[in-house]
Motif scaffolding. Sequence first.
Motif, short mmCIF file in Angstrom:
data_model
loop_
_atom_site.label_atom_id
_atom_site.label_comp_id
_atom_site.label_asym_id
_atom_site.label_seq_id
_atom_site.Cartn_x
_atom_site.Cartn_y
_atom_site.Cartn_z
N UNK A 1 0.84 -1.17 0.00
CA UNK A 1 0.00 0.00 0.00
C UNK A 1 0.89 1.24 0.00
N UNK A 2 0.61 2.17 -0.88
CA UNK A 2 1.41 3.39 -0.96
C UNK A 2 0.80 4.48 -0.08
N UNK A 3 1.66 5.33 0.44
CA UNK A 3 1.19 6.45 1.27
C UNK A 3 0.62 7.53 0.36
N UNK A 4 -0.32 8.28 0.89
CA UNK A 4 -0.89 9.40 0.14
C UNK A 4 0.20 10.43 -0.15
N UNK A 5 0.07 11.08 -1.29
CA UNK A 5 1.06 12.09 -1.69
C UNK A 5 1.25 13.13 -0.60
N UNK A 6 0.15 13.57 0.01
CA UNK A 6 0.25 14.59 1.04
C UNK A 6 1.01 14.09 2.26
N UNK A 7 0.87 12.81 2.57
CA UNK A 7 1.58 12.23 3.70
C UNK A 7 3.08 12.13 3.39
N UNK A 8 3.40 11.75 2.17
CA UNK A 8 4.80 11.70 1.75
C UNK A 8 5.42 13.09 1.85
N UNK A 9 4.71 14.10 1.40
CA UNK A 9 5.22 15.47 1.46
C UNK A 9 5.42 15.91 2.92
N UNK A 10 4.49 15.54 3.78
CA UNK A 10 4.61 15.89 5.19
C UNK A 10 5.84 15.23 5.82
N UNK A 11 6.03 13.94 5.56
CA UNK A 11 7.21 13.25 6.10
C UNK A 11 8.50 13.85 5.54
N UNK A 12 8.49 14.24 4.27
CA UNK A 12 9.67 14.87 3.68
C UNK A 12 10.00 16.17 4.42
N UNK A 13 8.98 16.98 4.71
CA UNK A 13 9.19 18.24 5.41
C UNK A 13 9.74 18.00 6.81
N UNK A 14 9.20 17.02 7.51
CA UNK A 14 9.67 16.74 8.86
C UNK A 14 11.10 16.18 8.84
N UNK A 15 11.41 15.35 7.85
CA UNK A 15 12.77 14.84 7.72
C UNK A 15 13.75 15.97 7.48
N UNK A 16 13.40 16.89 6.60
CA UNK A 16 14.23 18.06 6.33
C UNK A 16 14.42 18.88 7.61
N UNK A 17 13.34 19.07 8.36
CA UNK A 17 13.41 19.86 9.59
C UNK A 17 14.31 19.20 10.63
N UNK A 18 14.24 17.88 10.73
CA UNK A 18 15.11 17.17 11.68
C UNK A 18 16.56 17.29 11.23
N UNK A 19 16.81 17.11 9.94
CA UNK A 19 18.17 17.21 9.40
C UNK A 19 18.75 18.60 9.64
N UNK A 20 17.92 19.64 9.51
CA UNK A 20 18.38 21.02 9.66
C UNK A 20 18.40 21.48 11.12
N UNK A 21 17.96 20.61 12.05
CA UNK A 21 17.99 20.97 13.46
C UNK A 21 16.82 21.84 13.90
N UNK A 22 15.79 21.90 13.09
CA UNK A 22 14.61 22.67 13.45
C UNK A 22 13.73 21.87 14.40
#
Length: 95
Positions: free
Chosen positions: A1-22
């Motif tokens: 089962x694939x994740x919804x596009x919006x969920x993928x985008x949300x996880x991408x944003x949170x991953x970026x934020x964790x990587x950047x120390x936000x």
Amino acid sequence: MRAATSLVALFHQWTLAITEGVVVHDEGGWLRIEEDELPWVNGLDLVAFPVDLEEHVLRQRQTECGVDLAAVDEGFDRREKLIHAVAAVKAALKK
């Protein structure tokens, strides 16, 4: 089962934020947002995080997503009209 596009985008944003120390772990082990850092990270979408947004930022995003801002501004009155319209259709279908 694939994740919804919006969920993928949300996880991408949170991953970026964790990587950047936000998004960091606080002393209790909870994830916490360094709100002062949010606007400064390139490519970070503020709407992906539970922070207060300035009204013009929120309204711009709503417009981009096709939200009828006139309906939003109408508020409770609009909701009441919709409730009455739905009730009328239900009554008509019962006949």
